[in-house]
Design a protein around this motif. Structure first.
Motif, PDB file in Angstrom:
ATOM      1  N   LYS A 112       2.480   1.844   6.696  1.00 42.02           N
ATOM      2  CA  LYS A 112       3.419   0.708   6.637  1.00 42.02           C
ATOM      3  C   LYS A 112       4.264   0.657   7.908  1.00 42.02           C
ATOM      4  CE  LYS A 112       5.719  -0.258   2.702  1.00 42.02           C
ATOM      5  NZ  LYS A 112       6.486   0.030   1.454  1.00 42.02           N
ATOM      6  N   ASP A 127       1.329   0.509  -1.216  1.00 40.11           N
ATOM      7  CA  ASP A 127       2.280   1.275  -2.013  1.00 40.11           C
ATOM      8  C   ASP A 127       1.580   2.040  -3.134  1.00 40.11           C
ATOM      9  OD1 ASP A 127       4.664   0.738  -0.686  1.00 40.11           O
ATOM     10  OD2 ASP A 127       4.967  -1.154  -1.745  1.00 40.11           O
ATOM     11  N   LYS A 181      16.652   2.009  -6.624  1.00 43.14           N
ATOM     12  CA  LYS A 181      15.924   1.354  -5.542  1.00 43.14           C
ATOM     13  C   LYS A 181      16.630   0.060  -5.170  1.00 43.14           C
ATOM     14  CE  LYS A 181      11.605   0.758  -5.118  1.00 43.14           C
ATOM     15  NZ  LYS A 181      10.683   1.369  -4.171  1.00 43.14           N
ATOM     16  N   TRP A 185      10.367  -3.627  -6.038  1.00 46.15           N
ATOM     17  CA  TRP A 185       8.926  -3.364  -5.897  1.00 46.15           C
ATOM     18  C   TRP A 185       8.667  -1.997  -5.297  1.00 46.15           C
ATOM     19  CZ3 TRP A 185      11.007  -7.700  -3.195  1.00 46.15           C
ATOM     20  CH2 TRP A 185      11.303  -7.470  -1.848  1.00 46.15           C
TER      21      TRP A 185
END
Ligand code: CTP
Ligand code: MG
Length: 185
Positions: A112, A127, A181, A185
């Protein structure tokens, strides 16, 4: 037919350590950034602030610990001939799967960053697929016999590649709501 379904179910339970490792890394994570803030020659972070040693080891060890009973259940419940599955082998397999999972997660972040995506950017399959594939690779490398006994027909691998994106999405929405988070996602 029935034995095939049993085999598939057993293999899914057996994979639990790999699946638990990721959300548990979110809980133990946040300390000791692995790349220590360093960039690669391309001027981008090697891994980014989202990859820490506390997440890597905490998630792997807890993932193996929490997933191990599920792995045992999978073997004893669904594999008729389980005599050759020693408890210690199942435990070591759980460790392989969990460490493989978070090693694959590092690999995904590395890719990434190379693609210019910031920490936490939506990586879609990046991911998820790296962690699934690396878990299987670790099991194959460290416990080849177990790998072929449980995943020899490769059906579980295909199923897991399809269902983990869905699981992952669900877990991340929960992590986001728990303020673990920054993005859902
Ligand atoms: N985490 C960690 N160490 C790891 C893996 C995860 O500390 N080895 C923690 C971090 O707090 C991270 C969170 O778990 O932010 C969520 O993990 P993940 O989604 O894999 O990381 P992202 O922050 O989304 O970063 P990336 O873009 O690199 O995937
Ligand atoms: Mg992420």
């Amino acid at each position: 037919m029935q034995s095939l379904i049993y085999e598939i179910l057993g293999g899914l339970f057996f994979f639990a350590p790999a699946l638990f490792a990721n959300p548990l890394a979110v809980i133990t994570g946040g300390h000791l950034v692995i790349d220590r803030g360093k960039n690669l020659r391309d001027g981008k972070r090697i891994l980014g602030d989202g990859k820490t040693w506390s997440g890597y080891f905490g998630g792997s060890l807890l993932g193996a610990g929490v997933g191990f009973p599920f792995s045992l259940f999978g073997v004893y419940m669904f594999f008729g001939n389980f005599d050759h599955f020693k408890i210690i082998t199942v435990l070591m397999s759980a460790l392989s799967l969990a460490f493989g999972s978070l090693t694959g997660d590092l690999f995904g972040s590395f890719i990434k960053r190379r693609m210019g995506m910031k920490r936490g950017a939506k990586g879609n399959l990046l991911d998820m697929w790296p962690f699934v594939l690396m878990s299987f690779l670790f099991l194959l490398v460290f416990f080849r016999v177990v790998f072929f006994q449980i995943y020899g027909n490769f059906i579980d691998i295909i199923i897991l590649l399809i269902i983990t994106p869905l699981l992952h999405r669900g877990v991340n929405i929960i992590a986001y709501k728990m303020h673990r988070k920054d993005v859902p996602w």
